[in-house]
Structures are given as structure tokens and as C-alpha cells.
Design an enzyme around this catalytic site. Structure first.
Site, mmCIF file in Angstrom:
data_model
loop_
_atom_site.group_PDB
_atom_site.id
_atom_site.type_symbol
_atom_site.label_atom_id
_atom_site.label_comp_id
_atom_site.label_asym_id
_atom_site.label_seq_id
_atom_site.Cartn_x
_atom_site.Cartn_y
_atom_site.Cartn_z
ATOM 1 N N GLY A 91 51.091 133.033 30.925
ATOM 2 C CA GLY A 91 52.407 132.908 30.299
ATOM 3 C C GLY A 91 53.311 131.830 30.862
ATOM 4 O O GLY A 91 54.445 131.689 30.420
ATOM 5 N N GLY A 117 46.608 130.097 30.506
ATOM 6 C CA GLY A 117 45.855 129.414 29.453
ATOM 7 C C GLY A 117 46.577 128.129 29.111
ATOM 8 O O GLY A 117 46.161 127.029 29.463
ATOM 9 N N ARG A 118 47.746 128.307 28.474
ATOM 10 C CA ARG A 118 48.549 127.174 28.016
ATOM 11 C C ARG A 118 48.804 126.155 29.130
ATOM 12 O O ARG A 118 48.625 124.956 28.930
ATOM 13 C CB ARG A 118 49.893 127.702 27.500
ATOM 14 C CG ARG A 118 50.752 126.639 26.844
ATOM 15 C CD ARG A 118 52.177 127.163 26.592
ATOM 16 N NE ARG A 118 52.219 128.474 26.016
ATOM 17 C CZ ARG A 118 52.291 128.726 24.706
ATOM 18 N NH1 ARG A 118 52.324 127.734 23.848
ATOM 19 N NH2 ARG A 118 52.326 129.969 24.266
ATOM 20 N N ARG A 151 51.365 125.609 14.897
ATOM 21 C CA ARG A 151 52.466 126.160 15.704
ATOM 22 C C ARG A 151 53.866 125.840 15.151
ATOM 23 O O ARG A 151 54.727 126.723 15.158
ATOM 24 C CB ARG A 151 52.327 125.723 17.167
ATOM 25 C CG ARG A 151 51.012 126.211 17.806
ATOM 26 C CD ARG A 151 50.953 126.010 19.318
ATOM 27 N NE ARG A 151 51.841 126.918 19.998
ATOM 28 C CZ ARG A 151 53.026 126.591 20.484
ATOM 29 N NH1 ARG A 151 53.455 125.343 20.397
ATOM 30 N NH2 ARG A 151 53.789 127.482 21.072
ATOM 31 N N TYR A 210 55.615 129.260 14.476
ATOM 32 C CA TYR A 210 56.597 129.667 15.495
ATOM 33 C C TYR A 210 57.851 128.794 15.512
ATOM 34 O O TYR A 210 58.695 128.972 16.381
ATOM 35 C CB TYR A 210 55.991 129.558 16.903
ATOM 36 C CG TYR A 210 54.657 130.208 17.104
ATOM 37 C CD1 TYR A 210 54.481 131.577 16.890
ATOM 38 C CD2 TYR A 210 53.562 129.466 17.547
ATOM 39 C CE1 TYR A 210 53.250 132.171 17.094
ATOM 40 C CE2 TYR A 210 52.331 130.056 17.761
ATOM 41 C CZ TYR A 210 52.186 131.409 17.534
ATOM 42 O OH TYR A 210 50.971 131.987 17.749
ATOM 43 N N CYS A 262 48.890 121.317 0.921
ATOM 44 C CA CYS A 262 49.652 121.669 -0.258
ATOM 45 C C CYS A 262 50.574 122.834 0.093
ATOM 46 O O CYS A 262 50.333 123.973 -0.287
ATOM 47 C CB CYS A 262 48.678 122.053 -1.361
ATOM 48 S SG CYS A 262 49.438 121.981 -2.944
ATOM 49 N N GLU A 263 51.588 122.525 0.883
ATOM 50 C CA GLU A 263 52.451 123.571 1.428
ATOM 51 C C GLU A 263 53.707 122.882 1.969
ATOM 52 O O GLU A 263 53.596 122.021 2.841
ATOM 53 C CB GLU A 263 51.664 124.267 2.561
ATOM 54 C CG GLU A 263 52.397 125.289 3.337
ATOM 55 C CD GLU A 263 51.904 126.711 3.043
ATOM 56 O OE1 GLU A 263 50.847 126.891 2.415
ATOM 57 O OE2 GLU A 263 52.622 127.628 3.453
HETATM 58 N N1 LLP Z 1 46.216 136.818 29.160
HETATM 59 C C1 LLP Z 1 46.433 137.532 28.056
HETATM 60 C C2 LLP Z 1 46.059 138.932 28.024
HETATM 61 C C3 LLP Z 1 47.023 136.944 26.932
HETATM 62 O O1 LLP Z 1 47.237 137.671 25.854
HETATM 63 C C4 LLP Z 1 47.372 135.569 26.973
HETATM 64 C C5 LLP Z 1 47.946 134.917 25.808
HETATM 65 C C6 LLP Z 1 47.114 134.852 28.152
HETATM 66 C C7 LLP Z 1 46.541 135.516 29.226
HETATM 67 C C8 LLP Z 1 47.425 133.387 28.300
HETATM 68 O O2 LLP Z 1 48.766 133.126 28.161
HETATM 69 P P1 LLP Z 1 49.286 131.623 28.366
HETATM 70 O O3 LLP Z 1 49.164 131.270 29.814
HETATM 71 O O4 LLP Z 1 48.449 130.757 27.508
HETATM 72 O O5 LLP Z 1 50.707 131.661 27.900
HETATM 73 N N2 LLP Z 1 49.316 131.400 19.946
HETATM 74 C C9 LLP Z 1 50.528 131.456 20.741
HETATM 75 C C10 LLP Z 1 50.254 131.996 22.120
HETATM 76 C C11 LLP Z 1 49.665 133.351 22.116
HETATM 77 C C12 LLP Z 1 49.371 133.833 23.509
HETATM 78 C C13 LLP Z 1 48.550 135.060 23.462
HETATM 79 N N3 LLP Z 1 48.167 135.542 24.730
HETATM 80 C C14 LLP Z 1 51.135 130.066 20.800
HETATM 81 O O6 LLP Z 1 50.578 129.159 20.201
HETATM 82 O O7 LLP Z 1 52.177 129.882 21.414
#
Ligand code: LLP
Length: 411
Positions: free
Chosen positions: A229, A273-274, A310, A314, A341-342
């Protein structure tokens, strides 16, 4: 313009557009920042890359070579990881609705840890393990009720979330009974993930406080996985905390809370992740037509919401440039529109750029996370190619989809 010493015009020549570009050197640096700083002499630590952000074979190879563990949330993500020889023992498998078949696949492939999300799942898992007479490690995903200040669609820990169970709820107590009565289930600890694109580390302190409080009820030292996160820079509105500071702060916070509560844990894990891939990623487009309406000026690109959902989903904001014209006067206020087409297929709205002409290249920044992984074939758009660049070299990681591939599963 160069990315990791590779000329962007050369990438367009070689691979075409739209093109996702990943700076491998940048990814390796971030992984190193986490590894060097997320350490404690009081407990073990583990860094998992949350592969939902971007899961392709070449990315998993990088994760493997740099010694991180992996968060998978689908059989597809796991299959990709196994296909490049990723050690299943270093995988944590998530998901609120893992099917019987998913669980069977996970167990048969010797996944290290299953993150159990709810009571029904644990019942299903328990039955499978009794039949197979096989043991697995589990941690329970808790909903700690901490709501991170982020976009409401990506908050996952409010009380009515579809994810996790509430500590000491009836469901939770029943889960402990199942665990205590099944010798094949190795209960290791707890997981919580409180949201994404978070800039305020106080949220993690609140979550850790809860988790560490719960640890007091257990004799054994537990594993705590506090999810991912950590926020990144998309535009100047975002003020991310450097990831070495994030790592050190989380460790310190945890150590202090353990001391205050007189508790020991076996391990602290995080799942970024991000923050590992977002800023390493770029999307390169070719500008086609431009158009002026009474109140707007549009630059049309050869991709759009099919490679980056995104903004539409969002309201996410991005920065961009016209390649080679970064330093020209930015005297046009333009909207970058895709070719779907949106009407909502707008990648960036009301953004200052120089005058563009047909054939110019537009590059959007920070598209490495949840871009390719959320891409679609809407309007039967072809999925773009993905290229990795590293220190003057480029390497194709995913071929551009072809028209034949687009319909190959259709009968
Ligand atoms: N662990 C779990 C259980 C998660 O659900 C997530 C992300 C992460 C780790 C990794 O989080 P990060 O470090 O990437 O923030 N599609 C959305 C983001 C959805 C995140 C879902 N879970 C976007 O494009 O912003």
C-alpha cells in the site's frame, strides 16, 4: 529522451506503439532499498512482491533473482511464477474466494503459505487436507478495521470489506476450532492489508497495534504480514515517503509496539506491489489526430483505457510529455484521449503540453503498476508489447498481441 540509457525513439522503431516500457534498473534499486532497510535483529523479515501490480515472466525472474518472495492472488499468477522456476515455498497465496480447484492446485504445487480469508474457505481447505493427508502453513487475513485515507474503491479494510475476518468474531472463533482440530493445518499468524496508495504511515501503526495486541492471546510467536500500500508519485499532488524510510519506520514501529506490549513475533512481512513497479513503468503512444472543440483541445493516442483503465476507473492522474519536446513551451491545454468507443476513454485531462503533430510520441509516466495487469481487449484492441530496458539494452518481455491471437479461442 532516454530510459536507462535507451533512446525512446529507438524503442518505437523496434517495438512499435502502444508500448509498455519497464526500467529494470529502477525496479532492482527499489527492491534493494526494501531489502537493505526492512530488517530487524528482533524478528525475521520477509518482503513479498505483490504480483497483481504487474505479473509477467520477466518481472517474476527479476523478483526471483533479487531474492524477494511473492504474493499471488490467482492460479494464473501462480502458474506464471512457477513457469519461470519461482520457488513455491516463497509464495503467499491470497484471495477471498479461492475455489476448491484453486486450493487443490495451490496445495499440489506446494505453495508456502495460504492466506485464509474467511471461515468457509478454511472449512474447504480443512476437508481437502484431510483427504490428501498433507500439511500447509496458513495465516488468517484479518480485517483490523483501519481505513486508510485513499481512493474509496481501493480501500480494503473497512468493517464491511469483502476481505478478511474480524478478530474474535464468531467466524474467527470457529476458525480457531478448525485449526485446533486439524493436524494438517499449521497456523502461522495473521495478515492485514489496509489499502493502497497510502502516504500516511500512521495507518500502518494503527493496524500493527491491533495485530500485536492479538498476538498476546497466543503462546507461540506469530508471523505478521501487514500487506502493501505504500504510495508512489504519479503527479506533484503525490508526496511519497522514500521506501527506505517506509521500511525503517515500519520496523521501528513494530519493534516499539512489541516492547510496549511485551510480545515477541516470529516474523514481520510486507507486500509492496505498486511501489516496486509503478515508477519504473512508462507507456509510449503515437499521437494521431488532434482536434479542437469550443472548449477543449484533444490529442488522440493509439491506445487508451484498454492499456490504462485507472483514469476511467479511479479518476487517477498521470503526467506525460511529448518525446523530444519536453523543453518546449507548454502553451496548449489538452486532453489526451484514447481510441476506444467510449467518451470516458481519457487518459489525462486539461494538461499543459507543447503543440503536437501527427506522429509525435506521447509518453505517460508511472504506469508500471496496475496498467498492463488491468489491460483489456475492449473494442478488440490488441494488448501492447512490453519491453524491459536496463543500462543501454532493451529486451522484449511480452510480444504485441496479434489479430490471430485475438480470436484463437473463439469457436
Ligand atoms: N497485499 C494485498 C493483500 C493486496 O490486496 C494488495 C493490493 C497488495 C498487497 C499490494 O498493494 P500495493 O503495494 O500495490 O498498493 N487496482 C488498484 C489497486 C488495487 C490494490 C489491490 N490490492 C489501482 O490500480 O490503484
Amino acid at each position: 529522451m532516454e530510459i536507462s540509457n535507451v533512446n525512446v525513439f529507438d524503442l518505437k522503431e523496434k517495438y512499435g506503439t502502444p508500448l509498455y516500457i519497464f526500467d529494470a534498473a529502477h525496479i532492482k534499486n527499489i527492491m534493494k532499498l526494501y531489502k537493505d532497510n526492512f530488517k530487524s535483529n528482533q524478528f525475521e523479515t520477509e518482503i513479498l512482491y505483490a504480483s497483481k501490480a504487474f505479473n509477467v515472466k520477466e518481472m517474476i525472474r527479476l523478483v526471483k533473482d533479487n531474492g524477494l518472495s511473492l504474493d499471488c492472488v490467482s492460479v494464473g499468477e501462480l502458474y506464471t511464477a512457477l513457469s519461470v522456476g519461482f520457488d513455491p515455498k516463497k509464495v503467499y497465496f491470497h484471495g477471498n474466494n479461492k475455489t476448491y480447484d484453486d486450493l487443490l492446485y495451490i496445495i499440489n504445487n506446494n505453495v508456502g503459505t495460504i492466506v485464509v480469508d474467511n471461515l468457509d474457505e478454511l472449512k474447504c481447505l480443512s476437508d481437502i487436507l484431510n483427504n490428501l493427508k498433507k500439511s500447509v502453513n496458513i495465516i488468517i487475513r484479518l480485517n483490523v478495521g483501519v481505513e486508510a485515507h485513499t481512493h474509496k474503491f481501493i480501500v480494503t479494510a473497512h468493517v464491511d470489506s469483502k476481505f478478511g475476518v474480524i478478530y474474535n468474531s464468531n467466524d474467527f472463533k470457529e476458525m480457531l476450532d478448525i485449526i485446533n482440530n486439524n493436524k494438517y493445518i499449521n497456523f502461522m499468524g495473521f495478515h492485514s492489508h489496509i489499502g493502497s496508495q497510502i502516504f500516511d504511515l500512521a495507518c500502518f501503526k494503527s493496524a500493527l497495534e491491533k495485530l500485536i495486541g492479538y498476538c498476546k492471546d497466543f503462546k507461540e510467536e506469530l508471523v505478521l504480514n501487514i500487506g502493501g500500500g505504500y504510495g508512489v508519485h504519479y503527479t506533484n499532488e503525490d508526496k511519497p515517503i522514500p521506501f527506505d524510510i517506509v521500511s525503517k519506520t515500519l520496523i521501528e514501529t513494530c519493534e516499539n509496539l512489541l516492547k510496549e506490549n511485551n510480545v515477541k513475533i516470529k516474523k514481520l512481512a510486507i507486500e509492496p506491489g505498486r511501489s516496486i513497479v509503478a515508477e519504473a513503468g512508462y507507456t509510449l503512444y503515437t499521437i494521431g489526430y488532434t482536434k479542437k472543440t469550443p472548449n477543449k483541445e484533444y490529442y488522440f493516442i493509439d491506445g487508451g483505457m484498454t492499456d490504462n483503465i485507472r483514469p476511467a476507473l479511479y479518476g487517477a492522474k498521470y503526467d506525460c510529455d511529448i518525446v523530444g519536446k519536453e523543453n518546449l513551451v507548454k502553451d496548449h491545454t489538452v486532453t489526451i484521449a484514447g481510441k476506444c468507443c467510449e467518451s470516458g476513454d481519457l487518459i489525462i485531462e486539461n494538461y499543459k503540453l507543447p503543440e503536437a503533430k501527427q506522429g509525435d510520441l506521447l509518453i505517460t509516466y508511472t504506469t508500471g503498476a496496475y496498467g498492463y495487469s488491468m489491460s483489456s481487449n475492449y473494442n478488440k484492441a490488441l494488448t501492447p508489447a512490453v519491453v524491459f530496458v536496463d543500462n543501454g539494452k532493451s529486451k522484449l518481455a511480452v510480444k504485441r498481441q496479434t489479430l490471430e491471437e485475438l480470436i484463437e479461442r473463439e469457436l
